[in-house]
Write an enzyme that holds these catalytic residues in place. Sequence first.
Site, short mmCIF file in Angstrom:
data_model
loop_
_atom_site.label_atom_id
_atom_site.label_comp_id
_atom_site.label_asym_id
_atom_site.label_seq_id
_atom_site.Cartn_x
_atom_site.Cartn_y
_atom_site.Cartn_z
N ASP A 1 3.47 6.30 -7.17
CA ASP A 1 4.70 6.01 -6.44
C ASP A 1 5.95 6.06 -7.31
OD1 ASP A 1 3.48 5.46 -3.92
OD2 ASP A 1 2.67 3.67 -4.84
N HIS B 1 0.86 -1.19 0.00
CA HIS B 1 0.00 0.00 0.00
C HIS B 1 0.89 1.24 0.00
CE1 HIS B 1 -3.31 2.59 0.63
NE2 HIS B 1 -3.75 2.19 1.81
N HIS C 1 -1.67 -0.64 -11.54
CA HIS C 1 -2.57 -0.24 -10.45
C HIS C 1 -3.83 -1.09 -10.53
CE1 HIS C 1 -5.02 2.41 -7.90
NE2 HIS C 1 -3.87 2.85 -7.44
C1 LIG Z 1 -0.46 -2.43 -8.25
C2 LIG Z 1 -0.60 -3.93 -8.54
C3 LIG Z 1 -0.50 -4.69 -7.19
C4 LIG Z 1 -1.96 -4.18 -9.20
O1 LIG Z 1 -2.14 -5.52 -9.35
P1 LIG Z 1 -3.42 -6.20 -10.01
O2 LIG Z 1 -4.45 -5.20 -10.33
O3 LIG Z 1 -3.81 -7.33 -9.12
O4 LIG Z 1 -2.85 -6.70 -11.40
P2 LIG Z 1 -2.24 -8.11 -11.71
O5 LIG Z 1 -1.21 -8.47 -10.69
O6 LIG Z 1 -3.38 -9.08 -11.92
O7 LIG Z 1 -1.51 -7.83 -13.10
C5 LIG Z 1 -2.03 -8.08 -14.40
C6 LIG Z 1 -0.88 -8.48 -15.32
O8 LIG Z 1 0.10 -7.43 -15.41
C7 LIG Z 1 1.35 -7.87 -14.88
N1 LIG Z 1 1.87 -6.78 -14.03
C8 LIG Z 1 1.17 -6.03 -13.15
N2 LIG Z 1 1.96 -5.08 -12.63
C9 LIG Z 1 3.17 -5.25 -13.18
C10 LIG Z 1 4.39 -4.56 -13.03
N3 LIG Z 1 4.50 -3.52 -12.19
N4 LIG Z 1 5.47 -4.99 -13.74
C11 LIG Z 1 5.35 -6.04 -14.59
N5 LIG Z 1 4.21 -6.72 -14.79
C12 LIG Z 1 3.13 -6.33 -14.08
C13 LIG Z 1 1.03 -9.09 -14.05
O9 LIG Z 1 2.16 -9.96 -13.95
C14 LIG Z 1 -0.09 -9.70 -14.84
O10 LIG Z 1 0.45 -10.31 -15.99
P3 LIG Z 1 -0.18 -11.67 -16.58
O11 LIG Z 1 -1.56 -11.28 -17.05
O12 LIG Z 1 0.73 -12.08 -17.67
O13 LIG Z 1 -0.23 -12.64 -15.43
C15 LIG Z 1 0.52 -4.39 -9.52
O14 LIG Z 1 0.42 -3.68 -10.75
C16 LIG Z 1 1.90 -4.23 -8.92
O15 LIG Z 1 2.36 -5.08 -8.15
N6 LIG Z 1 2.64 -3.10 -9.24
C17 LIG Z 1 3.94 -2.86 -8.70
C18 LIG Z 1 3.84 -2.34 -7.27
C19 LIG Z 1 3.35 -0.93 -7.18
O16 LIG Z 1 3.82 -0.04 -7.88
N7 LIG Z 1 2.39 -0.71 -6.27
C20 LIG Z 1 1.85 0.62 -6.02
C21 LIG Z 1 0.42 0.71 -6.40
S1 LIG Z 1 -0.13 2.38 -6.18
#
Ligand SMILES: CC(C)(COP(=O)(O)OP(=O)(O)OC[C@H]1O[C@@H](n2cnc3c(N)ncnc32)[C@H](O)[C@@H]1OP(=O)(O)O)[C@@H](O)C(=O)NCCC(=O)NCCS
Length: 434
Positions: free
Chosen positions: A363, A268, A307
């Site tokens: 972020d 978060h 996101h």
């Molecule tokens: C923010 C986050 C948790 C959202 O997750 P989510 O909505 O559950 O999305 P998913 O994890 O289902 O991702 C969908 C796809 O994109 C990919 N993906 C998502 N974020 C990614 C990233 N930052 N880098 C590379 N690949 C990413 C996933 O591996 C998945 O790929 P697939 O379909 O081949 O399996 C995720 O994008 C993430 O971990 N980002 C990095 C951490 C971050 O910056 N967090 C701050 C949020 S404000």
Amino acid sequence: MAQDSLKITDSRTNQTYTFGIENGTVRAMDLRQVKTGPEDFGVMTYDPAFMNTASCRSAITFIDGERGILEYRGYPIEVLAEHCTFLEVAYLLLFGELPNETELKTWVNEITHHTMLHETTNKFMEGFRYDAHPMAMFVSTVAALATVYPEARHIQDASNRLLQIKRLIGKVPSIAAMSYRHSLGFPYVYPDNDLSYAENFMNMLWKMVEPKYVANPVLARALDILFILHADHEQNCSTSTMRAVGSSHADPYLATAAAAAALSGPLHGGANEEVLNMLDEIGSKQNVPAYIKKVKEGHGKLMGFGHRVYKNYDPRAKIIKWTAEQVFGITGRNPKLDIALELERIALEDDYFVKRKLYPNVDFYSGIIYQAMGFMPEMFTVLFAIPRTVGWLAQWQEMLTDPEQKIARPRQVYTGHRTRTFLPMEKRLAVAKA
Ligand SMILES: CC(C)(COP(=O)(O)OP(=O)(O)OC[C@H]1O[C@@H](n2cnc3c(N)ncnc32)[C@H](O)[C@@H]1OP(=O)(O)O)[C@@H](O)C(=O)NCCC(=O)NCCS
């Protein structure tokens, strides 16, 4: 006009039900009518992590993740960041309208006169270990305010509630600054009521022996803009925590501490710290393509990208990028910015990221700015908690005054044993533990 409705047939009984659709939602409680017989409890929804459940009606923050829109009380975030101060936006979030000149003057004056902490709170802070994490000190000290203001538990009294809201908004920068100075072993600095909200925060962070702290106006404005961008983001993890804890009628200091505890997690509020670690690991611009290749092969994620809600450029990231340039004009360019820009440039052209709608989030650039301003990464989440306190309080107040809200209490799908025969100690067999 007939109400929109959803018609479903229960294959167990062949019975058909019609449920009203309002604001794109059906009432989960309506499903309880779907039963196999009088003894049946009725159907529930199963929604781990609340991926598709609206838990409240809210008039505070609007997000359209597909289009990359964020609005507070109907005003686009870009407009507020350009024209308002953080306390003006705080007023808007809490009261629903922008203040006029007199209202703003009174509001700023009131918040400013609640920045001082009781001496017992200072003593409390002194008790932490020299290397305590600033966020752990922040959470604990916000909770400790409940010991100073026991009347805060009368949460049904609107004027009492407003007093605690003002106190919290006034005091969170003081607590944040104390946790920063405690980490460095510096004496605490008292608030200076001549200064603006952001300037006073800078004064409490960085004043040394000079008789009066003078903040750099560009850095003070940058901090104020960052506060505006982080003030609210509808029903995220910490805000849902604020609402859930507040729904038990716990006092606002304890509920805010609980929300801040939720914010402290790396999934978060802690992601910007991870972005800096990633940029350190990449090391230089030339290494960016190789790093992206690694991510695409499934080794790690591009931190600060993607996101749950935004499937477009996070509107806050655009403003932060602009703010970063202003800050670097004063502090000198953080060399990590060049790596970040290259990362963004390549990722936005790459099919892997385009197809998955992965864009920079809030972020991605905020940590680079904070670091250029002189903050250590451990402080980043505390910097997030200061403005988010306003969002938590606006949502808390909305929840308490919403006649539809009750104590938050989700249901479960029970998967354990039922009514077992008790075995006395001598008859129990050893069970291998994982
Ligand atoms: C923010 C986050 C948790 C959202 O997750 P989510 O909505 O559950 O999305 P998913 O994890 O289902 O991702 C969908 C796809 O994109 C990919 N993906 C998502 N974020 C990614 C990233 N930052 N880098 C590379 N690949 C990413 C996933 O591996 C998945 O790929 P697939 O379909 O081949 O399996 C995720 O994008 C993430 O971990 N980002 C990095 C951490 C971050 O910056 N967090 C701050 C949020 S404000």
